[in-house]
Design an enzyme around this catalytic site. Structure first.
Site, PDB file in Angstrom:
ATOM      1  N   LYS A  41      15.783 -26.563 -27.283  1.00  0.00           N
ATOM      2  CA  LYS A  41      16.822 -26.355 -26.065  1.00  0.00           C
ATOM      3  C   LYS A  41      16.073 -25.487 -25.390  1.00  0.00           C
ATOM      4  O   LYS A  41      15.358 -24.402 -25.376  1.00  0.00           O
ATOM      5  CB  LYS A  41      18.121 -25.658 -26.685  1.00  0.00           C
ATOM      6  CG  LYS A  41      18.970 -25.268 -25.530  1.00  0.00           C
ATOM      7  CD  LYS A  41      20.374 -24.850 -26.086  1.00  0.00           C
ATOM      8  CE  LYS A  41      21.528 -24.559 -24.991  1.00  0.00           C
ATOM      9  NZ  LYS A  41      22.880 -24.165 -25.296  1.00  0.00           N
TER      10      LYS A  41
ATOM     11  N   VAL B  30      19.021 -30.187 -24.050  1.00  0.00           N
ATOM     12  CA  VAL B  30      18.284 -30.212 -25.426  1.00  0.00           C
ATOM     13  C   VAL B  30      17.614 -31.603 -25.529  1.00  0.00           C
ATOM     14  O   VAL B  30      18.174 -32.445 -25.061  1.00  0.00           O
ATOM     15  CB  VAL B  30      19.675 -30.089 -26.535  1.00  0.00           C
ATOM     16  CG1 VAL B  30      19.206 -30.054 -27.987  1.00  0.00           C
ATOM     17  CG2 VAL B  30      20.521 -28.950 -26.174  1.00  0.00           C
TER      18      VAL B  30
ATOM     19  N   ASP C 188      30.913 -19.072 -28.859  1.00  0.00           N
ATOM     20  CA  ASP C 188      30.875 -20.229 -28.152  1.00  0.00           C
ATOM     21  C   ASP C 188      31.165 -21.121 -28.965  1.00  0.00           C
ATOM     22  O   ASP C 188      30.656 -22.694 -29.134  1.00  0.00           O
ATOM     23  CB  ASP C 188      29.498 -20.526 -27.433  1.00  0.00           C
ATOM     24  CG  ASP C 188      29.657 -21.534 -26.466  1.00  0.00           C
ATOM     25  OD1 ASP C 188      30.834 -21.731 -26.129  1.00  0.00           O
ATOM     26  OD2 ASP C 188      28.757 -22.281 -25.701  1.00  0.00           O
TER      27      ASP C 188
ATOM     28  N   GLY D 212      23.814 -28.824 -21.640  1.00  0.00           N
ATOM     29  CA  GLY D 212      24.956 -28.018 -21.708  1.00  0.00           C
ATOM     30  C   GLY D 212      25.146 -26.941 -20.901  1.00  0.00           C
ATOM     31  O   GLY D 212      24.391 -27.033 -19.905  1.00  0.00           O
ATOM     32  N   GLY D 213      25.698 -26.290 -20.851  1.00  0.00           N
ATOM     33  CA  GLY D 213      26.341 -25.205 -19.702  1.00  0.00           C
ATOM     34  C   GLY D 213      24.960 -24.077 -19.668  1.00  0.00           C
ATOM     35  O   GLY D 213      24.669 -23.636 -18.351  1.00  0.00           O
ATOM     36  N   PHE D 214      24.054 -24.087 -20.433  1.00  0.00           N
ATOM     37  CA  PHE D 214      23.186 -23.177 -20.339  1.00  0.00           C
ATOM     38  C   PHE D 214      21.489 -23.463 -20.503  1.00  0.00           C
ATOM     39  O   PHE D 214      20.616 -23.120 -20.863  1.00  0.00           O
ATOM     40  CB  PHE D 214      23.224 -21.975 -21.390  1.00  0.00           C
ATOM     41  CG  PHE D 214      24.183 -21.026 -20.974  1.00  0.00           C
ATOM     42  CD1 PHE D 214      23.942 -19.948 -20.148  1.00  0.00           C
ATOM     43  CD2 PHE D 214      25.521 -21.063 -21.317  1.00  0.00           C
ATOM     44  CE1 PHE D 214      25.035 -19.190 -19.636  1.00  0.00           C
ATOM     45  CE2 PHE D 214      26.443 -20.244 -20.970  1.00  0.00           C
ATOM     46  CZ  PHE D 214      26.308 -19.256 -19.991  1.00  0.00           C
ATOM     47  N   GLY D 215      21.586 -25.006 -20.499  1.00  0.00           N
ATOM     48  CA  GLY D 215      20.036 -25.768 -20.550  1.00  0.00           C
ATOM     49  C   GLY D 215      20.209 -27.037 -21.094  1.00  0.00           C
ATOM     50  O   GLY D 215      21.348 -27.545 -21.627  1.00  0.00           O
TER      51      GLY D 215
ATOM     52  N   GLY E  82      21.117 -34.114 -24.564  1.00  0.00           N
ATOM     53  CA  GLY E  82      22.333 -33.729 -23.841  1.00  0.00           C
ATOM     54  C   GLY E  82      21.945 -32.572 -22.955  1.00  0.00           C
ATOM     55  O   GLY E  82      20.902 -31.973 -22.878  1.00  0.00           O
TER      56      GLY E  82
END
Length: 674
Positions: free
Chosen positions: A374, A359, A474, A354-357, A352
């Site tokens: 990640k 995975v 988060d 995400g907002g910061f990287g 997937g």
């Protein structure tokens, strides 16, 4: 005679003012020596490029013409005609996803206090977006699709009025006069392009035209909108650019800019524009110069081949390792092992984004242990030592409902975090992707309730039971992972912050996910356990209702999840919000408990939220849930209820003047973390 002289003076002054309105214009073929009003991380490079942003963290960049301009006809009160054109280029580390993009902006101010980065483009925040008082007009070059703003795709041009939900938007393309057809363009491919924005104040027509830099201005614009801009303008206004970043490595440049009020902007001299820097090029040593002629040409070539092979291999697996990291020993992974584990970070192993990287799934070559890796971009110059120390501390967490952080690795501009692998992925896929062919198992209410209790137990451990206070920052369904038995585990501690028990959390950047952010963060920047309690409240409603905190395609009444549940509760119909996928198969008392507890945790005032220890006791039925506040403006909580702060007081939150305090109990609850 005196009267005539006065009248003549007035006429001359009006004529001069009108002429000044018409004569405003500038042309910058590069920005070297140009006086621009810069804000955020925007800068002018030595070569004369206007660099709006060039970073991987959530940052903003503003660059405005420093003087305010009169866009309104002072005598008639209508918007003047204007014309502007600029050449830009946007780079992204990925070929399929760009950064948030660039917006040409006309606004009453050239600074935007409290504006958020990422998809908010450095122009708005949750409280200001969509308000008519913004008086903001923009043309966005958007390279990041955001469902919240109804973006048509991740590569489009749009016209924005006081909002980022474009009043008109189309995929990026241009009309080829030569081929008599439209040709698609990639806004973030790094190629220079030119944009023309022209407004006819008489016809009230706004045209936006796009083309590659080597193509003359097309005869047919990309966007053409009938709109009276005087309805949205004040006098005077500023004109300039706004941009921001999220998590990807992006760079966004403006090479030249021309503007004209009441006339056609001068053409840019394309040959005089500064050159863009080369991307991805590295200087390689000329190994042939170090050969020894006595060994012969064949030996030299063989030596070159061997050295190149070694150098490439070292570059491929190169890491950033400083002396202070040696103390972390087993928590530091070798990049080579992670590269092999993820098959070279192959897209087939991608779990997937995400907002910061990103995975990736991987299997460690030595232990054959399955892990999730990640990749997070970072700036090693700013607080990396403290950040790594916190990462290692978090790696010591031991709880059955927490995804264990095994360690980290640093390489060039990225940080790699290694977690236990969760075979069933994240909870949000089960809640929202019910039509996906990959999700074959339905989560019963019993499963959901046990997951809720697991996450609550994990947060209690983080806030009170570990050696330090850990604030996750988060908490959301996409960060709750499911093991092979579908047990819930809280994961992704990349944003977590630690401080000693009894200490005061330090102010820091506001990070997290929109819809889950506690409102006090924008004021104090302090991440206390109350922040997690707020997000947990939103999470409870997510799980019970099967809806995201902000539902892009929902009606206005149902757009914000918390507001919708509040409204249903105020009518005595709170169970109407239950996820229909459960098909009425749930225990009513448990469902009401979860829904009401969600509202209790997601209150506007942090001191009115319960501690997680109290939340766990409610979920375990050790103590009854207190009645939600009634219409009175301040009601003391029951004495048995501990609060997240020092004041046991429910403070009302007013949803707006359209709701009467005598007809709705919703006035005293939070509206979804806007």
């Amino acid at each position: 005679m005196f009267f005539k002289w006065v009248m003549l003076s007035l006429l001359l002054s009006r004529s001069l003012a009108s002429q000044q309105e018409e004569d405003v214009g500038f042309t910058y073929n590069g920005f070297r020596g140009v006086n621009m009003s810069l804000d955020g991380i925007a800068q002018i490079t030595e070569s004369g490029l206007l660099l709006l942003v060039s970073t991987t963290w959530a940052q903003v960049g503003h660059a405005f013409y420093p003087q305010p301009l009169h866009f309104m006809n002072s005598s008639r009160g209508n918007a003047l005609s204007f014309s502007t054109t600029f050449v830009f280029a946007m780079f992204s580390e990925l070929t399929t996803v760009g950064g948030p993009g660039i917006a040409l902006v006309i606004s009453p101010a050239k600074e935007f206090p409290g504006a958020l980065p990422s998809s908010f483009l450095g122009l708005f925040n949750m409280a200001t977006i969509g308000k008519p008082s913004n008086h903001l007009i923009g043309v966005e070059l958007d390279t990041l699709q955001n469902e919240e703003f109804n973006d048509i795709n991740g590569n489009h041009v749009g016209i924005d009025i006081n909002d980022l939900k474009s009043v008109e938007a189309v995929p990026a393309s241009y009309f080829s006069d030569q081929e008599n057809r439209r040709i698609d363009l990639n806004l973030f491919g790094g190629q220079p392009m030119q944009l023309w924005v022209e407004y006819d104040g008489i016809e009230k027509q706004l045209n936006v035209t796009l083309a590659p830099i080597n193509v003359p201005k097309p005869t047919i614009p990309l966007l053409s909108l009938k709109i009276d801009l005087s309805r949205y303008m004040v006098d005077p206004m500023f004109v300039g650019f706004s941009s921001s970043t999220s998590a990807l490595d992006v760079s966004q440049y403006v090479l030249g800019w021309s503007f004209r009020m009441n006339g056609q902007a001068k053409d840019l001299s394309l040959s005089q524009l500064p050159k863009l820097p080369r991307r991805g090029t590295k200087t390689k040593p000329n190994f042939l110069k170090i050969g020894f002629p006595v060994f012969g040409a064949s030996l030299v070539l063989m030596l070159v081949f061997i050295i190149q092979f070694i150098v490439r291999r070292r570059i491929k697996y190169a890491e950033v390792l400083e002396d202070w990291e040696l103390e972390y020993g087993p928590h530091r992974f070798k990049y080579k092992d992670l590269y092999i584990a993820t098959k070279g970070f192959n897209e087939k192993e991608l779990l997937g984004i995400g907002g910061f990287g990103k995975v990736y799934r991987g299997m460690l070559p030595n232990s054959k242990e399955e892990v999730a890796v990640k990749r997070v971009s970072h700036d090693s110059r700013q607080g990396m030592r403290e950040f790594i120390a916190e990462i290692i501390s978090i790696g010591k967490l031991q709880h059955r409902s927490i995804v264990k952080l095994l360690g980290y690795c640093r390489r060039k501009g990225e940080l790699l975090l290694v977690y236990d692998f969760m075979p069933n992925g994240s909870l949000d896929k089960f809640l929202f992707d019910h039509l996906s062919t990959t999700i074959k198992t339905k989560l019963s209410w019993n499963h959901r309730f046990q997951i809720i209790k697991s996450v609550a137990s994990a947060l209690l451990y983080l806030h009170e039971e570990w050696e330090q206070v850990v604030v996750h920052r988060d908490v959301k369904s996409s960060n709750v992972m499911l093991d092979k038995e579908l047990n819930g585990r809280l994961g992704d501690f990349g944003l977590a912050r630690l401080y000693d028990h009894g200490g005061d959390p330090k102010s820091t950047h506001v990070v997290g996910t929109f819809g889950y952010l506690a409102p006090e963060l924008s004021r104090t920047g302090k991440a206390s356990p109350c922040v997690d309690v707020f997000a947990f409240g939103v999470f409870l409603l997510e799980v019970a209702c099967g809806r995201r905190p902000i539902e892009a395609g929902a009606s206005e009444e149902c757009h914000v999840l918390v507001e919708w549940v509040i409204s249903s509760w105020s009518r005595g119909e709170i169970l109407e919000t239950v996820d229909p996928k459960l098909e009425m198969n749930y225990e009513v008392e448990e469902m009401e408990l979860v829904l009401k507890l969600g509202l209790l945790c997601s209150q506007y005032i942090p001191t009115a939220r319960p501690y997680m220890r109290q939340v766990v006791r409610y979920l375990d039925r050790e103590i009854p849930l207190p009645e939600l506040p009634s219409l009175s403006k301040s009601i003391s909580l029951p004495s048995e209820m501990s609060t997240c702060g020092d004041i046991s007081m429910w403070s009302p939150y007013y949803l707006g003047s359209t709701m009467s305090t005598s007809s709705s109990v919703a006035d005293s609850l939070l509206s979804g973390g806007r």
